[in-house]
Design an enzyme around this catalytic site. Structure first.
Site, short mmCIF file in Angstrom:
data_model
loop_
_atom_site.label_atom_id
_atom_site.label_comp_id
_atom_site.label_asym_id
_atom_site.label_seq_id
_atom_site.Cartn_x
_atom_site.Cartn_y
_atom_site.Cartn_z
N HIS A 151 -25.10 24.81 34.39
CA HIS A 151 -24.31 25.89 33.80
C HIS A 151 -23.43 26.46 34.91
O HIS A 151 -23.88 26.65 36.03
CB HIS A 151 -25.23 27.00 33.26
CG HIS A 151 -24.47 28.20 32.77
ND1 HIS A 151 -23.96 28.28 31.50
CD2 HIS A 151 -24.09 29.34 33.40
CE1 HIS A 151 -23.32 29.43 31.35
NE2 HIS A 151 -23.39 30.09 32.50
N ASP B 44 -28.64 35.50 20.48
CA ASP B 44 -27.61 35.63 21.53
C ASP B 44 -26.23 35.79 20.93
O ASP B 44 -25.41 36.56 21.43
CB ASP B 44 -27.63 34.41 22.46
CG ASP B 44 -26.56 34.52 23.53
OD1 ASP B 44 -26.63 35.49 24.32
OD2 ASP B 44 -25.63 33.70 23.56
N ARG C 107 -22.25 43.06 22.79
CA ARG C 107 -22.01 43.38 24.21
C ARG C 107 -20.52 43.43 24.51
O ARG C 107 -20.02 44.28 25.24
CB ARG C 107 -22.66 42.32 25.11
CG ARG C 107 -24.14 42.49 25.31
CD ARG C 107 -24.75 41.25 25.92
NE ARG C 107 -24.26 41.00 27.26
CZ ARG C 107 -24.29 39.80 27.85
NH1 ARG C 107 -24.79 38.75 27.23
NH2 ARG C 107 -23.85 39.65 29.08
N SER D 269 -29.16 35.85 28.22
CA SER D 269 -28.20 35.11 27.39
C SER D 269 -28.08 33.65 27.87
O SER D 269 -28.18 32.71 27.08
CB SER D 269 -26.85 35.83 27.47
OG SER D 269 -25.83 35.03 26.94
N LYS E 205 -30.40 30.06 26.14
CA LYS E 205 -29.73 28.88 25.56
C LYS E 205 -30.20 27.60 26.26
O LYS E 205 -30.36 26.56 25.63
CB LYS E 205 -28.22 29.06 25.64
CG LYS E 205 -27.71 30.03 24.58
CD LYS E 205 -26.25 30.30 24.67
CE LYS E 205 -25.96 31.25 25.79
NZ LYS E 205 -24.64 31.84 25.82
N1 IUR Z 1 -22.25 33.18 29.51
C1 IUR Z 1 -23.26 33.38 28.68
O1 IUR Z 1 -23.74 32.46 28.02
N2 IUR Z 1 -23.77 34.62 28.54
C2 IUR Z 1 -23.29 35.69 29.23
O2 IUR Z 1 -23.77 36.77 29.09
C3 IUR Z 1 -22.20 35.45 30.11
C4 IUR Z 1 -21.69 34.19 30.22
I1 IUR Z 1 -21.37 37.00 31.15
#
Ligand code: IUR
Length: 458
Positions: free
Chosen positions: A90, A169, A176, A191, A195
């Protein structure tokens, strides 16, 4: 902080967090399930997010939040023979960051299984899915069964998030976004890691960027986020490490969706720019080492470089394109370097106004100009122009003479304005000597992995 009995009352749970008390696992579970089932009002969700943003969360609360979010939807299941091999990365987002397009097939060529779930771009950074969607026919929507089949036959896929994967999420992120609560360490960690948890990964590498083109301008902010993510990821049972990488200049020589696909294919042939290859092999080596496909980081780096040179990573990329909807002929033509992607109708080069050595090319103004020219979006569903982009004809460390063309801008409508040309000219910094140094400056691991300080081999 005291933790009391579970509450089934949302205002009381919000009040506890507002008053800086710790929430129990049950309270966090009740909140997340309410978000998912839509039994909690949006105003209450907003209030809870603001309370978390202002009062923070302990690591334990964050881990409980992450676990509950992960379990709010479908958790992908893999066959037994994938055991230990399922990996992903990521990135917190950079300019010209096309690493995923190269890393996923390179890891598949090394024997890993990569169920990469990526996002579209929003704001100034590009999204992996946008880059891939510039390829005619590429389908980012794949069911869990289709993903499993592609991983069996090819070894990697790059897909979008489906509605039944971490639905909590989706809801929390949308709220958010409109309540000024995006920049909260526990909320960001929950978050991202929820995932990745739903992908049932064995190992995860995070590329946390810092510098002018990144979320964090300074390394200490990036380091704090990286350590937080690494701790939460490991707690969830995923071997997790993070690379801190500089994001001052664009990565590679191309920025813009279709141009980045073309540059990725060059890198998959072992002919990519040095900085891009360095980042791919560094991140890849850590994943190969973590999933025991390489006995050392050095061996992992060599394995990645080998599959880039011998064509096996490119073959995986081509097979992934076909598995995700691109015709066999188009995928082959694209990988052979034929003109498959739509080119922008207009191109213009800018010339250097002084001579010397390129010291820097500021990535933020480059990204902002491209955004205005249609390469990015301001709203989630806005259409974008895949062919808008820039090619750097000179890069950091290159000698440059006054009058040399240094950047080629690909655009259509709207046309390039004087102001944008001036912004791009100002992004080029010419001096006497370029600053040298690796892109990845630090690796963050948990203590059991050897602590912080491991790096990529020189
Ligand atoms: N990417 C995500 O998947 N979640 C987040 O809260 C952020 C970036 I900032």
């Amino acid at each position: 902080m005291c933790t009391s009995q579970p509450h089934a009352n949302v205002p009381e749970i919000i009040g506890k967090k507002r008053d800086k008390m710790d929430l129990s696992a049950e309270e966090i579970g009740y909140f997340v399930q309410g978000v998912t089932k839509q039994t909690i009002q949006e105003s209450q969700i907003g209030a809870m997010l603001m309370a978390i943003r202002l009062q923070g969360m302990t690591k334990e609360e964050t881990m409980n939040l992450t676990k509950e979010m992960k379990n709010s939807g479908n958790v992908l299941q893999w066959p037994k023979d994938f055991s230990g091999l399922v990996v992903d990365k990521h990135s917190t987002g950079g300019v010209g960051d096309k690493v995923s397009l190269i890393l996923a097939p390179a890891l598949a060529a090394c024997g890993c299984k990569v169920p990469m779930i990526s996002g579209r771009g929003l704001g100034h950074t590009g999204g992996t899915l946008d880059k891939l969607e510039s390829i005619p026919g590429f389908n980012i929507t794949q069911s869990p069964e289709q993903m499993k089949d592609i991983l069996k036959t090819v070894g990697c896929c790059i897909v979008g998030q489906t509605a039944d994967l971490v639905p909590a999420d989706k809801k929390l992120y949308a709220i958010r976004d409109v309540t000024s609560t995006v920049d909260s360490l526990p909320l960001i960690a929950a978050s991202i890691i929820s995932k990745k948890g739903a992908e049932s990964l064995n190992a995860l590498i995070l590329d946390v960027k810092y510098g002018e083109g990144a979320l964090y301008k300074e390394i200490h902010g990036a380091r704090e986020l990286a350590q937080y993510l690494v701790d939460v990821g490991n707690h969830l049972g995923i071997q997790t490490a993070a690379a801190l990488s500089r994001m001052d200049n664009p990565i590679g020589r191309c920025v813009g969706n279709s141009l980045e696909v073309i540059e990725s294919i060059e890198c998959l042939k072992g002919k990519g720019p040095k900085d891009l290859e360095e980042l791919v092999s560094c991140l890849g080596s850590h994943l190969l080492h973590m999933c025991r496909k390489a006995e050392s980081l050095k061996a992992g780096e060599k394995a990645i470089k080998d599959v880039l040179k011998d064509g096996s990573a490119l073959a995986k990329f081509q097979a992934m394109l076909v598995a995700q909807g691109v015709t066999t002929d188009k995928a082959k033509d694209l990988c052979q370097g034929k003109e498959v992607l739509t080119r922008a109708k207009k191109q213009e080069e800018l010339k250097a106004q002084a001579g010397g050595v390129v010291q820097a090319i500021h990535s933020l103004p480059v990204a902002e100009v491209l955004h205005e020219l249609g390469a990015g979006r301001n709203q989630p569903d806005e259409p974008i122009n895949w062919s808008v982009g820039i090619e750097l004809l000179k890069t950091v460390g290159d000698k440059i003479n006054k009058g040399d063309p240094w950047i080629r801008i690909h655009f259509e409508n709207p046309p390039l304005s004087e102001k944008q040309m001036s912004l791009l000219q100002k992004s080029l910094v010419i001096g006497e000597k370029a600053q040298e140094g690796p892109l990845v400056t630090e690796i963050i691991q948990t203590q059991s992995q050897g602590g912080k300080g491991h790096s990529c081999p020189p």
